[in-house]
Design a protein around this motif. Sequence first.
Motif, PDB file in Angstrom:
ATOM      1  N   ILE A 121       0.875  -1.186   0.000  1.00 48.20           N
ATOM      2  CA  ILE A 121       0.000   0.000   0.000  1.00 48.20           C
ATOM      3  C   ILE A 121       0.911   1.236   0.000  1.00 48.20           C
ATOM      4  CG2 ILE A 121      -2.230  -0.830   0.867  1.00 48.20           C
ATOM      5  CD1 ILE A 121      -1.199  -0.407   3.704  1.00 48.20           C
ATOM      6  N   GLY A 122       1.825   1.218  -0.960  1.00 43.96           N
ATOM      7  CA  GLY A 122       2.795   2.300  -1.072  1.00 43.96           C
ATOM      8  C   GLY A 122       4.152   1.828  -0.570  1.00 43.96           C
ATOM      9  N   LYS A 123       5.135   2.710  -0.776  1.00 44.89           N
ATOM     10  CA  LYS A 123       6.522   2.319  -0.455  1.00 44.89           C
ATOM     11  C   LYS A 123       6.895   2.609   0.990  1.00 44.89           C
ATOM     12  CE  LYS A 123       8.665   2.387  -4.979  1.00 44.89           C
ATOM     13  NZ  LYS A 123       7.738   3.073  -5.895  1.00 44.89           N
ATOM     14  N   GLU A 124       6.132   3.500   1.628  1.00 47.63           N
ATOM     15  CA  GLU A 124       6.496   3.883   2.992  1.00 47.63           C
ATOM     16  C   GLU A 124       5.927   2.902   4.006  1.00 47.63           C
ATOM     17  OE1 GLU A 124       8.542   6.377   3.726  1.00 47.63           O
ATOM     18  OE2 GLU A 124       8.710   6.777   1.581  1.00 47.63           O
ATOM     19  N   GLN A 125       6.620   2.761   5.123  1.00 49.53           N
ATOM     20  CA  GLN A 125       6.162   1.875   6.191  1.00 49.53           C
ATOM     21  C   GLN A 125       5.088   2.563   7.039  1.00 49.53           C
ATOM     22  OE1 GLN A 125       8.045  -0.531  10.031  1.00 49.53           O
ATOM     23  NE2 GLN A 125       9.326   0.906   8.960  1.00 49.53           N
ATOM     24  N   MET A 126       3.964   1.866   7.215  1.00 49.83           N
ATOM     25  CA  MET A 126       2.907   2.407   8.088  1.00 49.83           C
ATOM     26  C   MET A 126       2.842   1.566   9.361  1.00 49.83           C
ATOM     27  SD  MET A 126      -0.281   3.003   5.580  1.00 49.83           S
ATOM     28  CE  MET A 126      -0.036   3.774   4.016  1.00 49.83           C
ATOM     29  N   SER A 127       2.307   2.136  10.421  1.00 54.90           N
ATOM     30  CA  SER A 127       2.019   1.334  11.609  1.00 54.90           C
ATOM     31  C   SER A 127       0.880   0.375  11.218  1.00 54.90           C
ATOM     32  CB  SER A 127       1.578   2.259  12.747  1.00 54.90           C
ATOM     33  OG  SER A 127       0.469   3.019  12.315  1.00 54.90           O
ATOM     34  N   THR A 128       0.717  -0.722  11.979  1.00 57.59           N
ATOM     35  CA  THR A 128      -0.303  -1.702  11.595  1.00 57.59           C
ATOM     36  C   THR A 128      -1.701  -1.069  11.577  1.00 57.59           C
ATOM     37  OG1 THR A 128       1.089  -3.317  12.733  1.00 57.59           O
ATOM     38  CG2 THR A 128      -1.036  -4.111  11.948  1.00 57.59           C
ATOM     39  N   ASP A 129      -2.003  -0.199  12.552  1.00 59.11           N
ATOM     40  CA  ASP A 129      -3.350   0.402  12.565  1.00 59.11           C
ATOM     41  C   ASP A 129      -3.574   1.297  11.339  1.00 59.11           C
ATOM     42  OD1 ASP A 129      -1.587   2.268  13.655  1.00 59.11           O
ATOM     43  OD2 ASP A 129      -2.874   2.859  15.325  1.00 59.11           O
ATOM     44  N   ASN A 130      -2.532   2.037  10.939  1.00 54.30           N
ATOM     45  CA  ASN A 130      -2.676   2.874   9.733  1.00 54.30           C
ATOM     46  C   ASN A 130      -2.764   2.023   8.473  1.00 54.30           C
ATOM     47  OD1 ASN A 130      -2.406   6.090   9.861  1.00 54.30           O
ATOM     48  ND2 ASN A 130      -1.517   5.170  11.686  1.00 54.30           N
ATOM     49  N   ALA A 131      -2.020   0.906   8.441  1.00 48.55           N
ATOM     50  CA  ALA A 131      -2.091   0.013   7.271  1.00 48.55           C
ATOM     51  C   ALA A 131      -3.515  -0.545   7.142  1.00 48.55           C
ATOM     52  CB  ALA A 131      -1.070  -1.109   7.415  1.00 48.55           C
ATOM     53  N   ILE A 132      -4.097  -0.916   8.262  1.00 52.76           N
ATOM     54  CA  ILE A 132      -5.466  -1.472   8.245  1.00 52.76           C
ATOM     55  C   ILE A 132      -6.474  -0.394   7.831  1.00 52.76           C
ATOM     56  CG2 ILE A 132      -7.316  -2.283   9.797  1.00 52.76           C
ATOM     57  CD1 ILE A 132      -5.419  -4.370  10.797  1.00 52.76           C
ATOM     58  N   TYR A 133      -6.323   0.800   8.366  1.00 50.97           N
ATOM     59  CA  TYR A 133      -7.227   1.893   7.979  1.00 50.97           C
ATOM     60  C   TYR A 133      -7.139   2.141   6.470  1.00 50.97           C
ATOM     61  CZ  TYR A 133      -9.403   6.472   7.691  1.00 50.97           C
ATOM     62  OH  TYR A 133     -10.225   7.523   7.330  1.00 50.97           O
ATOM     63  N   THR A 134      -5.900   2.122   5.952  1.00 49.05           N
ATOM     64  CA  THR A 134      -5.690   2.375   4.520  1.00 49.05           C
ATOM     65  C   THR A 134      -6.394   1.312   3.671  1.00 49.05           C
ATOM     66  OG1 THR A 134      -3.575   3.421   5.003  1.00 49.05           O
ATOM     67  CG2 THR A 134      -3.895   2.687   2.739  1.00 49.05           C
ATOM     68  N   VAL A 135      -6.232   0.048   4.063  1.00 49.19           N
ATOM     69  CA  VAL A 135      -6.882  -1.027   3.291  1.00 49.19           C
ATOM     70  C   VAL A 135      -8.406  -0.879   3.378  1.00 49.19           C
ATOM     71  CG1 VAL A 135      -7.236  -3.534   3.161  1.00 49.19           C
ATOM     72  CG2 VAL A 135      -4.921  -2.604   3.432  1.00 49.19           C
ATOM     73  N   LYS A 136      -8.900  -0.496   4.542  1.00 45.04           N
ATOM     74  CA  LYS A 136     -10.353  -0.306   4.685  1.00 45.04           C
ATOM     75  C   LYS A 136     -10.851   0.775   3.699  1.00 45.04           C
ATOM     76  CE  LYS A 136     -13.970   0.346   7.954  1.00 45.04           C
ATOM     77  NZ  LYS A 136     -14.413   1.113   9.109  1.00 45.04           N
ATOM     78  N   GLN A 137     -10.065   1.817   3.550  1.00 45.83           N
ATOM     79  CA  GLN A 137     -10.442   2.886   2.619  1.00 45.83           C
ATOM     80  C   GLN A 137     -10.395   2.379   1.167  1.00 45.83           C
ATOM     81  OE1 GLN A 137     -11.625   4.729   5.275  1.00 45.83           O
ATOM     82  NE2 GLN A 137     -11.414   6.294   3.705  1.00 45.83           N
ATOM     83  N   ILE A 138      -9.372   1.577   0.858  1.00 43.19           N
ATOM     84  CA  ILE A 138      -9.243   1.042  -0.513  1.00 43.19           C
ATOM     85  C   ILE A 138     -10.453   0.160  -0.828  1.00 43.19           C
ATOM     86  CG2 ILE A 138      -7.862  -0.469  -2.025  1.00 43.19           C
ATOM     87  CD1 ILE A 138      -5.345   0.607  -0.574  1.00 43.19           C
ATOM     88  N   VAL A 139     -10.836  -0.670   0.156  1.00 45.09           N
ATOM     89  CA  VAL A 139     -11.997  -1.546  -0.025  1.00 45.09           C
ATOM     90  C   VAL A 139     -13.266  -0.713  -0.284  1.00 45.09           C
ATOM     91  CG1 VAL A 139     -13.523  -3.128   1.235  1.00 45.09           C
ATOM     92  CG2 VAL A 139     -11.062  -3.497   1.267  1.00 45.09           C
ATOM     93  N   LYS A 140     -13.332   0.455   0.357  1.00 42.30           N
ATOM     94  CA  LYS A 140     -14.495   1.338   0.166  1.00 42.30           C
ATOM     95  C   LYS A 140     -14.467   2.028  -1.189  1.00 42.30           C
ATOM     96  CE  LYS A 140     -15.588   2.989   4.828  1.00 42.30           C
ATOM     97  NZ  LYS A 140     -15.303   4.196   5.646  1.00 42.30           N
ATOM     98  N   GLY A 141     -13.343   1.867  -1.928  1.00 43.56           N
ATOM     99  CA  GLY A 141     -13.283   2.428  -3.277  1.00 43.56           C
ATOM    100  C   GLY A 141     -12.353   3.605  -3.458  1.00 43.56           C
ATOM    101  N   LYS A 142     -11.636   3.968  -2.383  1.00 47.87           N
ATOM    102  CA  LYS A 142     -10.741   5.124  -2.477  1.00 47.87           C
ATOM    103  C   LYS A 142      -9.312   4.655  -2.789  1.00 47.87           C
ATOM    104  CE  LYS A 142     -10.112   9.340   0.198  1.00 47.87           C
ATOM    105  NZ  LYS A 142     -10.424  10.008   1.451  1.00 47.87           N
ATOM    106  N   GLY A 143      -8.757   5.094  -3.898  1.00 44.79           N
ATOM    107  CA  GLY A 143      -7.390   4.700  -4.267  1.00 44.79           C
ATOM    108  C   GLY A 143      -6.361   5.424  -3.412  1.00 44.79           C
ATOM    109  N   LEU A 144      -5.165   4.871  -3.351  1.00 51.27           N
ATOM    110  CA  LEU A 144      -4.096   5.487  -2.544  1.00 51.27           C
ATOM    111  C   LEU A 144      -3.845   6.947  -2.915  1.00 51.27           C
ATOM    112  CD1 LEU A 144      -1.119   2.955  -2.287  1.00 51.27           C
ATOM    113  CD2 LEU A 144      -2.514   3.866  -0.427  1.00 51.27           C
ATOM    114  N   LYS A 145      -3.933   7.224  -4.238  1.00 53.51           N
ATOM    115  CA  LYS A 145      -3.628   8.581  -4.711  1.00 53.51           C
ATOM    116  C   LYS A 145      -4.616   9.611  -4.176  1.00 53.51           C
ATOM    117  CE  LYS A 145      -0.985   7.429  -8.738  1.00 53.51           C
ATOM    118  NZ  LYS A 145      -1.220   6.636  -9.918  1.00 53.51           N
ATOM    119  N   LYS A 146      -5.807   9.135  -3.785  1.00 51.77           N
ATOM    120  CA  LYS A 146      -6.815  10.086  -3.277  1.00 51.77           C
ATOM    121  C   LYS A 146      -6.712  10.279  -1.761  1.00 51.77           C
ATOM    122  CE  LYS A 146      -9.991  10.255  -6.944  1.00 51.77           C
ATOM    123  NZ  LYS A 146     -10.977   9.403  -7.610  1.00 51.77           N
ATOM    124  N   MET A 147      -5.828   9.518  -1.127  1.00 49.06           N
ATOM    125  CA  MET A 147      -5.715   9.635   0.336  1.00 49.06           C
ATOM    126  C   MET A 147      -4.600  10.608   0.708  1.00 49.06           C
ATOM    127  SD  MET A 147      -6.049   5.757   1.689  1.00 49.06           S
ATOM    128  CE  MET A 147      -6.796   4.604   0.554  1.00 49.06           C
TER     129      MET A 147
END
Length: 191
Positions: A121-147
């Motif tokens: 979910i990108g090249k940078e390291q996220m904390s596990t909670d942020n990684a999970i939040y990010t995937v939840k947003q992707i599942v909702k239809g929001k691409g990484l570029k929009k976050m």
Amino acid sequence: MKQIFIIEHLEPELGKWCLIEYKHISKIVRKSNLWFTNIKNNKDKKKLNKLGKVFSESVSRLNLKNSCILDPESSKTLNPKESGKFNYFIFGGILGDYPPRKRTKHELTSKINFKTAKRNIGKEQMSTDNAIYTVKQIVKGKGLKKMKFQDTISIKINKILTIDLPYRYNLIKNKPLISRELVKHIKKTEK
Ligand SMILES: C[S@@+](CC[C@H](N)C(=O)[O-])C[C@H]1O[C@@H](n2cnc3c(N)ncnc32)[C@H](O)[C@@H]1O
């Protein structure tokens, strides 16, 4: 379709920092959508039972269908279109380390012997909670570029001391996503 978020606990102990992050994750995805795997100790099982479903076994033994491991070392990035086909998203319950030691690859991805997708979910390291939040947003239809993200956050301990956390954080209403309890904990222990 119900999608389950799985944390393969890979720290030797369930320390306070880790537990606070897991609590935050349970709030983000809700208890009914969260599994903790590789939980060997009964005391830890009791604590985590309040936050999600707990398994002693490693996720590598569960033989899951339609799963996706989130690994920073993967060459493909998770996108909203494909994210709907996965039933399980698997994350390393690993505290951030800088520079990253590729622990997800060595301790999680390389141990799985069922068929699974691997995504970053990108090249940078996220904390596990942020990684999970990010995937939840992707599942909702929001691409990484929009976050929106912030790389490195600083926590002011006192007039002299500031601690930097060199990870990527989601920005929500321009504020980095970190639990209040964790900020309190850091301020208390770093004094
Ligand atoms: C704090 S990270 C640990 C990363 C660890 N230092 C490494 O090098 O593998 C915790 C978990 O969040 C997920 N994660 C964090 N950033 C990620 C990224 N950019 N891409 C994919 N997964 C990520 C992974 O599942 C990882 O195991």
